[in-house]
Design a protein around this motif. Structure first.
Motif, mmCIF file in Angstrom:
data_model
loop_
_atom_site.group_PDB
_atom_site.id
_atom_site.type_symbol
_atom_site.label_atom_id
_atom_site.label_comp_id
_atom_site.label_asym_id
_atom_site.label_seq_id
_atom_site.Cartn_x
_atom_site.Cartn_y
_atom_site.Cartn_z
ATOM 1 N N ARG A 1 0.811 -1.216 0.000
ATOM 2 C CA ARG A 1 0.000 0.000 0.000
ATOM 3 C C ARG A 1 0.850 1.275 0.000
ATOM 4 N N MET B 1 3.350 -0.218 11.938
ATOM 5 C CA MET B 1 3.442 -0.670 13.334
ATOM 6 C C MET B 1 2.491 -1.821 13.647
ATOM 7 N N TYR B 2 1.527 -2.074 12.759
ATOM 8 C CA TYR B 2 0.528 -3.103 13.048
ATOM 9 C C TYR B 2 0.859 -4.464 12.422
ATOM 10 N N GLY C 1 3.979 -0.342 20.025
ATOM 11 C CA GLY C 1 3.721 0.160 21.369
ATOM 12 C C GLY C 1 3.731 -0.952 22.399
ATOM 13 N N TYR D 1 -6.780 -2.730 18.807
ATOM 14 C CA TYR D 1 -6.583 -1.325 19.191
ATOM 15 C C TYR D 1 -6.139 -0.547 17.960
ATOM 16 N N LEU D 2 -6.816 0.540 17.719
ATOM 17 C CA LEU D 2 -6.427 1.404 16.604
ATOM 18 C C LEU D 2 -6.737 2.842 17.000
ATOM 19 N N PRO D 3 -5.722 3.663 17.184
ATOM 20 C CA PRO D 3 -6.019 5.039 17.577
ATOM 21 C C PRO D 3 -6.757 5.766 16.459
ATOM 22 N N ASP E 1 -5.076 7.168 13.395
ATOM 23 C CA ASP E 1 -4.431 6.223 12.484
ATOM 24 C C ASP E 1 -5.442 5.349 11.740
ATOM 25 N N TYR F 1 -8.008 4.515 8.803
ATOM 26 C CA TYR F 1 -8.514 4.800 7.462
ATOM 27 C C TYR F 1 -9.062 3.492 6.909
ATOM 28 N N ARG G 1 -7.205 0.158 6.534
ATOM 29 C CA ARG G 1 -6.855 -0.593 7.747
ATOM 30 C C ARG G 1 -7.790 -1.799 7.889
#
Lengths: 338, 234
Positions: free
Chosen positions: A287, A321-322, B88, B140-142, B145, B147, B150
């Motif tokens: 992406r 980060m994911y 994190g 968890y997704l702030p 961040d 869209y 995701r």
């Protein structure tokens, strides 16, 4: 199935085609050869996914000219790699004298029992392999060499030790075969006809790095792309098949997961063979390479091909980060559950 | 297997009428170990009071990021530890699990996918190979961040690649997809969202999944180093 008809037609092909004729015909195309293969561009390289429309060929020269059109224009646009869908070599069968009656025989077989279908399929593969292979391999070898391009040329059913494989070929800019891959995930039709699936990934090693030759059917599985990536591949070709529709939506997921450039050659049309094909051709990247398009660099069902510049090095610099965590113990546990 | 109604709600918010299974959407990254027992006790009371199965917030227990499902009697039906962490979480020096363990429910076998494991194709694939027919994900997704992609690269990818239905709590909202990756409930942070699930409407191709697994076995030399899972991340 009229075996005599098939065998005499195949025999006649030895007069219609041979290596020298193919070479001469490619030379006659007056291709403006690149002096040397394209050098590495810091902004990435251009790759092409062909969207092939299978049509009967009038003669050998017609077939070679047609395939050349799919290679020449991308070459003129600066493409370094062009990828074709699987089984395209079978189009050379339309050069056989009395092909119409052979084709009609094959269509009738759909209604016969499985054993008959298997036997007929084996006979066809055994009979036509010689000239199909000769025309296909020589044509693409000459085209790759003439255009100085790497060609993932799709392939053909290949009979080896009594087993039939759906085999894809990769040609270097010098026209050498630098990679072969037996199809890993067979279609329902292929299983029924007794085709044998490949068991391992065998990427081709090219000047652009390793290239995995996969089929569209692998797009539903992360494993082949995970393996390709771990083997050091940067490009994976997921070739569409005339025996099933390719779900291009999945290509961008596989590209994202393994940071690969996934090239999906498409197949459309095919009425002349009694087919209705609608698999799009596309080029897919992680992406980060094209956030606005969700990693879809280019896609078409109407154009004969799409060419796009891809820059894997830049895309690889993006850190997500994911999804960047690695846990090899997960895989070790996975395979220990055998 | 009977059909069931799944809802994604805000934490401890009343479930829509007729709901069998509730998933809490939590905008925090996790409930700290210190508070976990209180959170679980509260969720158990919620399950008993509303007579529902409930998947409460992600929480830390025994140095692991966890997700669990509680039965309508408040008992624990299944627990899953995270197999992967986001950056994190890695700073927190937590342990990681090495496998997904689906568990039986009256609605068929289900698997809990914790946080970023939904982004890892091997996790949902492994769950489905072990018989899971419905996937519950909590990530968890702030807000800053979030869209659309995701969701595409996580939930939709997992659903369409494996042919399973997925209910996913993502950040402050949730999404429910069918086995083709199409939305039964589009992503919304206007909770609750709810859908009736037919457990048999999976399109799992076990034969090809087995083939893919065999391919991994054929290339087992690529899975070489004893990795970081199961031990504290350095």
């Amino acid at each position: 199935m009229n075996k005599l008809n098939l065998k005499t037609s195949a025999f006649a092909m030895s007069y219609i085609s041979n290596e020298e004729k193919v070479r001469d015909m490619v030379r006659a195309l007056d291709i403006k050869m690149r002096r040397q293969p394209l050098s590495h561009d810091p902004n990435g390289i251009k790759v092409t996914a062909v969207c092939l429309r299978p049509q009967r060929c009038k003669n050998l020269s017609d077939y070679i000219e047609k395939m050349n059109r799919y290679v020449a224009e991308p070459a003129a646009q600066g493409s370094a790699l062009v990828a074709f869908p699987e089984l395209i070599a079978l189009e050379t069968m339309s050069l056989m004298p009395r092909f119409s009656s052979i084709h009609a025989d094959l269509l009738k077989l759909r209604k016969s029992d499985i054993q008959q279908q298997r036997e007929a399929f084996f006979t066809v593969c055994e009979t036509v392999q010689g000239f199909v292979g000769e025309i296909f391999l020589n044509t693409f070898s000459q085209l790759a060499r003439s255009h100085r391009m790497i060609i993932a040329a799709g392939g053909m059913y290949h009979l080896e030790n009594g087993k039939i494989y759906n085999r894809q070929y990769l040609f270097s800019e010098e026209g050498d075969v630098i990679g072969m891959q037996d199809k890993l995930f067979l279609s329902e039709t292929e299983r029924r006809l007794g085709v044998t699936a490949g068991e391992k990934l065998t990427p081709g090693v090219s000047r652009l790095g390793k290239i995995a030759l996969l089929s569209g059917a692998t797009l539903g599985h992360y494993e082949p792309y995970w393996i390709a990536s771990r083997m050091g591949c940067r490009y994976a070709v997921a070739a569409s098949s005339p025996l099933g529709r390719t779900h291009n939506k999945l290509a961008r997921f596989r590209a994202q997961e393994e940071k690969l450039c996934v090239i999906v050659p498409g197949l459309c049309g095919g009425k002349e063979y009694g087919l209705s094909l609608s698999s799009a051709a596309g080029i897919y990247m992680p992406r980060a390479a094209a956030p606005e398009q969700g990693g879809v660099m280019a896609e078409t069902v109407t154009e004969p091909f799409v060419t796009e510049r891809v820059d894997l090095a830049s895309a690889a610099q993006y850190f997500d980060m994911y999804s960047d965590d690695k846990n090899m113990r997960f895989f070790q546990k996975l395979i220990s559950e055998e | 297997m009977q059909q069931f109604k799944v809802a994604i709600t805000n934490v401890l918010a009343a479930p829509p009428k007729g709901t069998d299974l509730v998933i809490f959407a939590d905008q925090r990254s996790y409930v700290a170990e210190l508070d976990s027992h209180q959170m679980l006790a509260s969720a158990a009371r919620y399950a008993v009071r509303n007579k529902v199965y409930v998947v409460p917030e992600r929480f830390v227990a025994a140095d692991s990021l966890c997700l669990c499902m509680l039965a309508p009697d408040g008992s624990v039906l299944g627990v899953q530890r995270a197999c992967h962490h986001n950056v994190g979480m890695r700073e927190n020096n937590l342990m990681r699990a090495d496998e997904i363990q689906p568990f039986d429910t009256p609605f068929g076998k289900m698997a809990l996918i914790v946080d970023v494991d939904i982004n890892m194709p091997q996790c949902v694939r492994s769950a489905v190979m072990k018989g899971a027919s419905f996937i519950i994900s909590s990530q968890y997704l702030p807000l800053y961040d979030f869209y659309e992609d995701r969701i595409n690269y996580s939930v939709v990818d997992a659903a369409v690649t494996n042919g399973v239905q997925i209910a996913a709590a993502i950040g402050m909202g949730g999404v429910i997809t069918d086995a083709k990756g199409d939305f039964i409930c589009d992503y919304s942070d206007d909770l609750p969202i709810a859908a009736v699930i037919e457990p048999q409407q999976t399109i799992i191709n076990k034969r090809d999944m087995q083939k893919a697994y065999k391919l991994m076995l054929a290339h087992r030399e690529l899975i070489d180093q004893p990795g970081e899972g199961g031990v504290k991340h350095e």
